[in-house]
Design a protein around this motif. Structure first.
Motif, short mmCIF file in Angstrom:
data_model
loop_
_atom_site.label_atom_id
_atom_site.label_comp_id
_atom_site.label_asym_id
_atom_site.label_seq_id
_atom_site.Cartn_x
_atom_site.Cartn_y
_atom_site.Cartn_z
N THR A 32 0.87 -1.12 -0.04
CA THR A 32 0.01 -0.01 -0.05
C THR A 32 0.81 1.29 0.06
O THR A 32 0.47 2.25 -0.60
CB THR A 32 -0.97 -0.06 1.14
OG1 THR A 32 -0.14 -0.25 2.38
CG2 THR A 32 -2.04 -1.18 1.15
N SER A 120 4.82 -11.65 5.58
CA SER A 120 4.97 -10.39 5.77
C SER A 120 4.42 -9.66 6.88
O SER A 120 4.87 -8.86 7.68
CB SER A 120 4.71 -9.47 4.60
OG SER A 120 4.60 -7.95 4.43
N HIS A 239 11.63 -12.06 4.88
CA HIS A 239 10.77 -12.93 5.70
C HIS A 239 11.49 -14.11 6.40
O HIS A 239 12.64 -14.54 5.96
CB HIS A 239 9.88 -13.31 5.12
CG HIS A 239 8.94 -12.30 4.28
ND1 HIS A 239 7.88 -12.45 3.26
CD2 HIS A 239 8.98 -10.96 4.53
CE1 HIS A 239 7.44 -11.37 2.95
NE2 HIS A 239 8.05 -10.28 3.71
#
Ligand code: A3P
Length: 272
Positions: A32, A120, A239
């Protein structure tokens, strides 16, 4: 500044605050920030700096639209205002509230492979807890309980995209919601951003040279009038390693929910 008929509030230098005509509703960890930064390269877009949390936080929502307006950036009258709050997508009371503000609002939803999004999400919480010197559990012990996928883990629910999408489609037609492929935005942002430009009916302005791959960062960065910048270090983190058998379980877990999502939106994505 004083409110006008269209809810706008004037400022002496010709700019004004306006309610957003575009909202990036999620998903959390979908990309985003990258999306709103890339969209801001366009001269007719004015973006709110912070996540506003107007429709999902009761304490904010109770303050009403004048407060929401006060959170918006100063923009020129021909600009479109955009804000992003990734938590909107998964909050069931948000679609109705947003519809009541503006049924014609344009919504952007950026999604990633649901398994990758879970990792994530975990990584974000991990770093937040680390910073606060709080205890954190290893990834595999949150993902798995008694040898099975731990359905109580909240991050899994956020990746059940069809569940949340159903809520939105109760209020908004599909043509009001453009889904951005977050995996593609990482791999090659320009084509994905062209689609966003088209959906928003913006004059085509973005071009390939606005994006360049930065080897050190391992991600695309932005070039804006010759100025180069990458996203913050907290965007694009490594990650944790997850045992292949558990990953397989996760892929399998999301298989049906993904299919339901594809049916809802009439489009497929390259998710594992
Ligand atoms: P990771 O840090 O887990 O890799 P959000 O802004 O919604 O929190 O999403 C963060 C994610 O945006 C990052 O997750 C990263 O993968 C993704 N992303 C997409 N484009 C990026 C870019 N150009 N630079 C850095 N991160 C990017």
């Amino acid at each position: 500044s004083s409110p006008t008929d269209n809810g706008a509030s004037n400022h002496p230098n010709g700019t004004l605050q306006q309610l957003p005509q575009i909202i990036i509703i999620g998903v959390r960890k979908g990309g985003t920030r990258a999306l709103i930064e890339m969209l801001s390269l366009h001269s007719t877009v004015a973006a709110a700096q912070n996540e506003v949390h107007f429709f999902d936080w009761e304490s904010h929502f109770q303050k009403g639209l004048p407060w929401y307006l006060s959170q918006m950036p100063y923009a020129f009258p021909d600009q479109l205002t955009v804000e992003k709050t990734p938590a909107y997508f998964t909050s069931s009371k948000v679609p109705k509230r947003m519809y009541e503000m503006n049924p014609d609002i344009k919504l952007l939803l950026i999604l990633r492979d649901p398994t990758e999004r879970v990792l994530s999400d975990y990584t974000q919480v991990f770093y937040n807890r680390l910073q606060k010197h709080k205890r954190y559990q290893p990834i595999e012990s949150v993902l798995v309980k008694d040898g099975e996928i731990n359905l109580g883990y909240k991050a899994l629910n956020r990746s059940l995209y069809y569940v949340h999408m159903q809520n939105w489609l109760q209020y908004f037609p599909l043509k009001s919601i453009h889904v951005v492929d977050g995996d593609e935005l990482i791999r090659d942002p320009f084509p994905e951003m062209k689609k966003v430009e088209t959906f928003l009916k913006l004059e085509p302005q973005l071009n390939g040279s606005n994006f360049y791959f930065n080897k050190t960062k391992g991600f695309y960065c932005l070039r804006d009038h010759g100025q180069e910048r990458c996203l913050h270090d907290s965007k694009g983190r490594a990650h944790p390693h997850v045992a292949p058998a558990i990953l397989q379980k996760l892929y399998k877990f999301f298989h049906e929910p993904n299919k339901k999502f594809f049916e809802l939106v009439g489009r497929t994505f390259n998710w594992k």
